[in-house]
Design an enzyme around this catalytic site. Structure first.
Site, PDB file in Angstrom:
ATOM      1  N   LYS A 128       0.835  -1.211   0.000  1.00  0.00           N
ATOM      2  CA  LYS A 128       0.000   0.000   0.000  1.00  0.00           C
ATOM      3  C   LYS A 128       0.866   1.256   0.000  1.00  0.00           C
ATOM      4  CE  LYS A 128      -2.034  -1.091   3.915  1.00  0.00           C
ATOM      5  NZ  LYS A 128      -1.332  -2.360   4.236  1.00  0.00           N
ATOM      6  N   ARG A 131      -9.966   1.395   7.955  1.00  0.00           N
ATOM      7  CA  ARG A 131      -9.554   0.053   8.342  1.00  0.00           C
ATOM      8  C   ARG A 131     -10.658  -0.721   9.046  1.00  0.00           C
ATOM      9  NH1 ARG A 131      -3.615   0.560   8.619  1.00  0.00           N
ATOM     10  NH2 ARG A 131      -2.806  -1.427   9.295  1.00  0.00           N
ATOM     11  N   ARG A 149      11.615  -5.201   5.303  1.00  0.00           N
ATOM     12  CA  ARG A 149      11.359  -3.778   5.020  1.00  0.00           C
ATOM     13  C   ARG A 149      12.274  -2.857   5.842  1.00  0.00           C
ATOM     14  NH1 ARG A 149       5.476  -1.612   5.557  1.00  0.00           N
ATOM     15  NH2 ARG A 149       5.610  -2.775   7.507  1.00  0.00           N
ATOM     16  N   ARG A 193      10.825  -0.997  11.318  1.00  0.00           N
ATOM     17  CA  ARG A 193       9.697  -0.663  12.189  1.00  0.00           C
ATOM     18  C   ARG A 193       9.599  -1.676  13.326  1.00  0.00           C
ATOM     19  NH1 ARG A 193       4.638   0.414   8.309  1.00  0.00           N
ATOM     20  NH2 ARG A 193       3.656  -0.922   9.858  1.00  0.00           N
ATOM     21  N   ARG A 225      -1.012  -8.682  13.636  1.00  0.00           N
ATOM     22  CA  ARG A 225      -1.399  -7.657  12.641  1.00  0.00           C
ATOM     23  C   ARG A 225      -2.227  -8.294  11.524  1.00  0.00           C
ATOM     24  NH1 ARG A 225       4.056  -5.183  10.810  1.00  0.00           N
ATOM     25  NH2 ARG A 225       2.775  -4.011   9.353  1.00  0.00           N
TER      26      ARG A 225
HETATM   27  P1  AP5 Z   1       4.810  -1.531   1.959  1.00  0.00           P
HETATM   28  O1  AP5 Z   1       4.476  -0.744   0.753  1.00  0.00           O
HETATM   29  O2  AP5 Z   1       5.482  -0.810   3.102  1.00  0.00           O
HETATM   30  O3  AP5 Z   1       3.499  -2.326   2.484  1.00  0.00           O
HETATM   31  P2  AP5 Z   1       2.193  -1.798   3.215  1.00  0.00           P
HETATM   32  O4  AP5 Z   1       1.039  -2.505   2.593  1.00  0.00           O
HETATM   33  O5  AP5 Z   1       2.155  -0.312   3.255  1.00  0.00           O
HETATM   34  O6  AP5 Z   1       2.447  -2.428   4.649  1.00  0.00           O
HETATM   35  P3  AP5 Z   1       2.331  -1.815   6.103  1.00  0.00           P
HETATM   36  O7  AP5 Z   1       3.019  -2.802   6.998  1.00  0.00           O
HETATM   37  O8  AP5 Z   1       2.799  -0.399   6.175  1.00  0.00           O
HETATM   38  O9  AP5 Z   1       0.813  -1.875   6.349  1.00  0.00           O
HETATM   39  P4  AP5 Z   1       0.116  -1.855   7.678  1.00  0.00           P
HETATM   40  O10 AP5 Z   1      -1.271  -1.660   7.215  1.00  0.00           O
HETATM   41  O11 AP5 Z   1       0.332  -3.027   8.556  1.00  0.00           O
HETATM   42  O12 AP5 Z   1       0.836  -0.674   8.493  1.00  0.00           O
HETATM   43  P5  AP5 Z   1       0.386   0.797   8.882  1.00  0.00           P
HETATM   44  O13 AP5 Z   1       1.602   1.612   8.942  1.00  0.00           O
HETATM   45  O14 AP5 Z   1      -0.748   1.238   8.047  1.00  0.00           O
HETATM   46  O15 AP5 Z   1       5.703  -2.774   1.514  1.00  0.00           O
HETATM   47  C1  AP5 Z   1       6.185  -3.721   2.450  1.00  0.00           C
HETATM   48  C2  AP5 Z   1       7.530  -4.286   1.961  1.00  0.00           C
HETATM   49  O16 AP5 Z   1       7.317  -5.019   0.747  1.00  0.00           O
HETATM   50  C3  AP5 Z   1       8.565  -3.202   1.620  1.00  0.00           C
HETATM   51  O17 AP5 Z   1       9.831  -3.664   1.992  1.00  0.00           O
HETATM   52  C4  AP5 Z   1       8.474  -3.051   0.081  1.00  0.00           C
HETATM   53  O18 AP5 Z   1       9.712  -2.655  -0.487  1.00  0.00           O
HETATM   54  C5  AP5 Z   1       8.076  -4.460  -0.325  1.00  0.00           C
HETATM   55  N1  AP5 Z   1       7.200  -4.481  -1.514  1.00  0.00           N
HETATM   56  C6  AP5 Z   1       6.133  -3.677  -1.753  1.00  0.00           C
HETATM   57  N2  AP5 Z   1       5.544  -4.007  -2.928  1.00  0.00           N
HETATM   58  C7  AP5 Z   1       6.254  -5.062  -3.426  1.00  0.00           C
HETATM   59  C8  AP5 Z   1       6.132  -5.867  -4.600  1.00  0.00           C
HETATM   60  N3  AP5 Z   1       5.157  -5.659  -5.502  1.00  0.00           N
HETATM   61  N4  AP5 Z   1       7.038  -6.852  -4.796  1.00  0.00           N
HETATM   62  C9  AP5 Z   1       8.044  -7.071  -3.891  1.00  0.00           C
HETATM   63  N5  AP5 Z   1       8.211  -6.337  -2.760  1.00  0.00           N
HETATM   64  C10 AP5 Z   1       7.324  -5.355  -2.522  1.00  0.00           C
HETATM   65  O19 AP5 Z   1      -0.199   0.571  10.345  1.00  0.00           O
HETATM   66  C11 AP5 Z   1       0.627   0.263  11.438  1.00  0.00           C
HETATM   67  C12 AP5 Z   1      -0.212   0.190  12.707  1.00  0.00           C
HETATM   68  O20 AP5 Z   1      -0.821   1.480  12.957  1.00  0.00           O
HETATM   69  C13 AP5 Z   1      -1.413  -0.777  12.653  1.00  0.00           C
HETATM   70  O21 AP5 Z   1      -1.015  -2.082  13.014  1.00  0.00           O
HETATM   71  C14 AP5 Z   1      -2.360  -0.129  13.673  1.00  0.00           C
HETATM   72  O22 AP5 Z   1      -1.972  -0.416  14.981  1.00  0.00           O
HETATM   73  C15 AP5 Z   1      -2.146   1.361  13.449  1.00  0.00           C
HETATM   74  N6  AP5 Z   1      -3.073   1.939  12.449  1.00  0.00           N
HETATM   75  C16 AP5 Z   1      -2.730   2.499  11.253  1.00  0.00           C
HETATM   76  N7  AP5 Z   1      -3.799   2.952  10.602  1.00  0.00           N
HETATM   77  C17 AP5 Z   1      -4.871   2.677  11.407  1.00  0.00           C
HETATM   78  C18 AP5 Z   1      -6.262   2.890  11.267  1.00  0.00           C
HETATM   79  N8  AP5 Z   1      -6.788   3.473  10.164  1.00  0.00           N
HETATM   80  N9  AP5 Z   1      -7.068   2.478  12.262  1.00  0.00           N
HETATM   81  C19 AP5 Z   1      -6.561   1.883  13.381  1.00  0.00           C
HETATM   82  N10 AP5 Z   1      -5.244   1.646  13.578  1.00  0.00           N
HETATM   83  C20 AP5 Z   1      -4.405   2.046  12.595  1.00  0.00           C
END
Ligand code: AP5
Length: 217
Positions: free
Chosen positions: A11, A86, A125, A158, A169
């Site tokens: 994402k 979410r 990552r 992270r 998660r």
């Molecule tokens: P990346 O692009 O970073 O993946 P992502 O989908 O953004 O993963 P996240 O871990 O950031 O998602 P998340 O939803 O768990 O975390 P968030 O920060 O939102 O890619 C990941 C890796 O893969 C990278 O190394 C990249 O290079 C690689 N990659 C990408 N695409 C690729 C491809 N096509 N091929 C190969 N490699 C690839 O949330 C964190 C925490 O915050 C949550 O757990 C929760 O506690 C809280 N939170 C955040 N938002 C909310 C909300 N709206 N409501 C409640 N709690 C929330």
């Protein structure tokens, strides 16, 4: 625009690129919450233990933060959400908020991927401390280890990318966030993309989907 998908689906990687292309802000609730944690704000203090466990932060805290963010002037031409909404409650709130502010209905890209691939993506990552650029030590390494190619910032891991937090998660995603695909699908606002393909190929498909939706509106 909304990017929906499990942790590690890509994402952030795609949302950053798309926001850059269209010159609109990339709004990651995860990044916003991590900033609060880093600055030690009251919101950050509440969110920190929840994020460390891999649970979702309560809707009430996230929604207030989102309202304040999209009311800033840089959002007036649109924005790309990454990791929000979410829960169905967040999606309903967003729908009302967008209506109140005169925006069109959102368009959702659903990044679909088998969870077995995600562990490697998440444990590998590394993120730039300065500009937030995303790398992967296995598949998308920087030119110099530990240093961002774009701005020379330090690359960090992270805390929630540890194996013991990744399981909770993924469970939180399945239970609370996955139902959003059906929610937006029923509204006719969802396009699914195979996120197991390369970053470039996924990016091409994202762009095609966005262009076709913009053309149709
Ligand atoms: P990346 O692009 O970073 O993946 P992502 O989908 O953004 O993963 P996240 O871990 O950031 O998602 P998340 O939803 O768990 O975390 P968030 O920060 O939102 O890619 C990941 C890796 O893969 C990278 O190394 C990249 O290079 C690689 N990659 C990408 N695409 C690729 C491809 N096509 N091929 C190969 N490699 C690839 O949330 C964190 C925490 O915050 C949550 O757990 C929760 O506690 C809280 N939170 C955040 N938002 C909310 C909300 N709206 N409501 C409640 N709690 C929330």
């Amino acid at each position: 625009m909304i990017f929906l998908g499990p942790p590690g689906a890509g994402k952030g990687t795609q949302a950053i690129e798309l926001a850059r292309k269209y010159g609109v802000p990339h709004l990651s609730t995860g990044d916003m919450l991590r900033e609060h944690v880093c600055k030690g704000t009251p919101l950050g203090a509440k969110a920190k233990p929840i994020m460390e466990r891999g649970d979702l932060v309560p809707d009430s805290l996230v929604l207030q933060m989102i309202r304040e963010r999209i009311e800033r002037p840089d959002c007036s031409h649109g924005f790309v959400f990454d990791g929000f909404p979410r829960t169905v409650a967040q999606a309903k709130y967003l729908g009302e908020l967008l209506k109140q502010h005169g925006y069109k209905r959102p368009f959702v890209i659903h990044l679909v991927i088998d969870t077995t691939i995600l562990l490697r993506r998440l444990t590998g990552r590394r993120t730039c401390k300065v500009g937030g650029e995303i790398y992967n030590i296995y598949d998308r390494p920087p030119k110099v280890e530990g240093i961002c190619d774009k701005d020379g910032g330090e690359l960090v891991q992270r805390p929630d990318d540890r194996e013991e937090v990744i399981g909770p998660r993924l469970q939180a995603y399945e239970k609370q966030t996955a139902p959003l695909a059906e929610y937006y699908g029923r509204l006719g606002l969802l396009r699914s993309i195979d996120a197991a393909k390369s970053v470039e190929e996924v990016g091409r498909q994202v762009l095609q989907s966005v262009q076709s939706v913009r053309g149709a509106r």
